[in-house]
Scaffold this active site. Structure first.
Site, PDB file in Angstrom:
ATOM      1  N   ASP A   1       0.779  -1.321  -0.128  1.00 17.30           N
ATOM      2  CA  ASP A   1       0.043  -0.052  -0.001  1.00 17.30           C
ATOM      3  C   ASP A   1       0.995   1.135  -0.050  1.00 17.30           C
ATOM      4  O   ASP A   1       1.872   1.209   0.918  1.00 17.30           O
ATOM      5  CB  ASP A   1      -0.909  -0.240   1.350  1.00 17.30           C
ATOM      6  CG  ASP A   1      -2.080   1.040   1.124  1.00 17.30           C
ATOM      7  OD1 ASP A   1      -3.153   0.791   1.026  1.00 17.30           O
ATOM      8  OD2 ASP A   1      -1.639   2.131   1.304  1.00 17.30           O
TER       9      ASP A   1
ATOM     10  N   ASN B   1     -13.083  -3.169   2.488  1.00 14.68           N
ATOM     11  CA  ASN B   1     -13.912  -1.966   2.673  1.00 14.68           C
ATOM     12  C   ASN B   1     -14.841  -2.037   1.383  1.00 14.68           C
ATOM     13  O   ASN B   1     -14.248  -1.970   0.290  1.00 14.68           O
ATOM     14  CB  ASN B   1     -13.330  -0.489   2.640  1.00 14.68           C
ATOM     15  CG  ASN B   1     -12.341  -0.355   3.938  1.00 14.68           C
ATOM     16  OD1 ASN B   1     -12.715  -0.825   4.936  1.00 14.68           O
ATOM     17  ND2 ASN B   1     -11.281   0.151   3.876  1.00 14.68           N
TER      18      ASN B   1
ATOM     19  N   GLY C   1     -15.672   3.073   3.400  1.00 14.67           N
ATOM     20  CA  GLY C   1     -14.255   3.505   3.489  1.00 14.67           C
ATOM     21  C   GLY C   1     -13.952   3.245   2.120  1.00 14.67           C
ATOM     22  O   GLY C   1     -12.319   3.384   2.132  1.00 14.67           O
ATOM     23  N   GLN C   2     -14.425   2.787   1.271  1.00 17.21           N
ATOM     24  CA  GLN C   2     -13.820   2.098  -0.083  1.00 17.21           C
ATOM     25  C   GLN C   2     -13.530   3.395  -0.970  1.00 17.21           C
ATOM     26  O   GLN C   2     -14.388   4.075  -1.191  1.00 17.21           O
ATOM     27  CB  GLN C   2     -14.659   1.094  -0.898  1.00 17.21           C
ATOM     28  CG  GLN C   2     -13.896   0.703  -1.962  1.00 17.21           C
ATOM     29  CD  GLN C   2     -14.661  -0.478  -2.643  1.00 17.21           C
ATOM     30  OE1 GLN C   2     -15.830  -0.722  -2.608  1.00 17.21           O
ATOM     31  NE2 GLN C   2     -14.091  -1.094  -3.610  1.00 17.21           N
TER      32      GLN C   2
ATOM     33  N   HIS D   1     -10.186  -5.096  -3.486  1.00 21.43           N
ATOM     34  CA  HIS D   1      -8.985  -5.308  -2.692  1.00 21.43           C
ATOM     35  C   HIS D   1      -9.271  -5.708  -1.358  1.00 21.43           C
ATOM     36  O   HIS D   1      -9.845  -5.144  -0.487  1.00 21.43           O
ATOM     37  CB  HIS D   1      -7.961  -4.281  -2.855  1.00 21.43           C
ATOM     38  CG  HIS D   1      -8.767  -2.762  -2.539  1.00 21.43           C
ATOM     39  ND1 HIS D   1      -9.554  -2.172  -3.090  1.00 21.43           N
ATOM     40  CD2 HIS D   1      -8.558  -2.046  -1.332  1.00 21.43           C
ATOM     41  CE1 HIS D   1     -10.144  -0.901  -2.463  1.00 21.43           C
ATOM     42  NE2 HIS D   1      -9.173  -1.044  -1.324  1.00 21.43           N
TER      43      HIS D   1
ATOM     44  N   HIS E   1      -7.163  -5.504   2.268  1.00 26.07           N
ATOM     45  CA  HIS E   1      -6.032  -5.281   2.962  1.00 26.07           C
ATOM     46  C   HIS E   1      -5.464  -6.262   3.840  1.00 26.07           C
ATOM     47  O   HIS E   1      -6.152  -6.878   4.715  1.00 26.07           O
ATOM     48  CB  HIS E   1      -6.374  -3.922   3.959  1.00 26.07           C
ATOM     49  CG  HIS E   1      -6.894  -2.769   3.232  1.00 26.07           C
ATOM     50  ND1 HIS E   1      -6.131  -1.468   2.942  1.00 26.07           N
ATOM     51  CD2 HIS E   1      -8.234  -2.468   2.621  1.00 26.07           C
ATOM     52  CE1 HIS E   1      -6.813  -0.650   2.191  1.00 26.07           C
ATOM     53  NE2 HIS E   1      -8.111  -1.151   2.191  1.00 26.07           N
TER      54      HIS E   1
END
Ligand code: 5GP
Ligand code: ZN
Length: 112
Positions: free
Chosen positions: A30, A85, A91-92, A98, A100
């Site tokens: 990230d 998310n 929160g996306q 994806h 995390h």
């Protein structure tokens, strides 16, 4: 999806610190890590999020989770948080599915 940054990373058009890659999945660091280890696990196929996945994506979704587990094992990481998310309200910010994978610090529960 021409302007999707994660499609560009998966196709090599955009640089990322790639940890693992195969025909279905890419794992990379990230850009703005929120933990000592913060990786993103994405499908090569553009799927907006879990809600947008279809029955035909079932094996792919399973493979993404197994890929996360495999990479964590290879990195010697036993305890980690695996989060997706789903939707802007959750929160996306990047609309390409994806997970995390975060590790290396204590995590609060329930998640903030
Ligand atoms: P979301 O907020 O959608 O769950 O997560 C998107 C993540 O992608 C964020 O943690 C953000 O730091 C990361 N990110 C956004 N743009 C890039 C990029 O261009 N490269 C990399 N490596 N990560 C990115
Ligand atoms: Zn995409």
């Amino acid at each position: 999806m021409n302007d999707c940054i994660f499609c560009k990373i998966a196709s090599g058009q955009m640089r990322a610190q790639i940890i693992y890659q195969d025909e279905d999945a890419v794992v990379f660091k990230d850009l703005n890590p929120q933990a000592p280890t913060h990786l993103l696990i994405i499908p090569v196929k553009h799927i907006e999020n879990i809600s947008a996945a279809e029955q035909q994506d079932a094996a792919l979704l399973g493979k993404l989770q197994l890929t996360a587990a495999k990479v964590a094992k290879e990195l010697g990481i036993k305890d980690y948080r695996l989060v997706a998310n789903n939707g802007k309200g959750a929160g996306q910010t990047v609309l390409h599915l994806h997970y995390h994978l975060m590790a290396g610090r204590r995590f609060l529960w329930p998640a903030g």
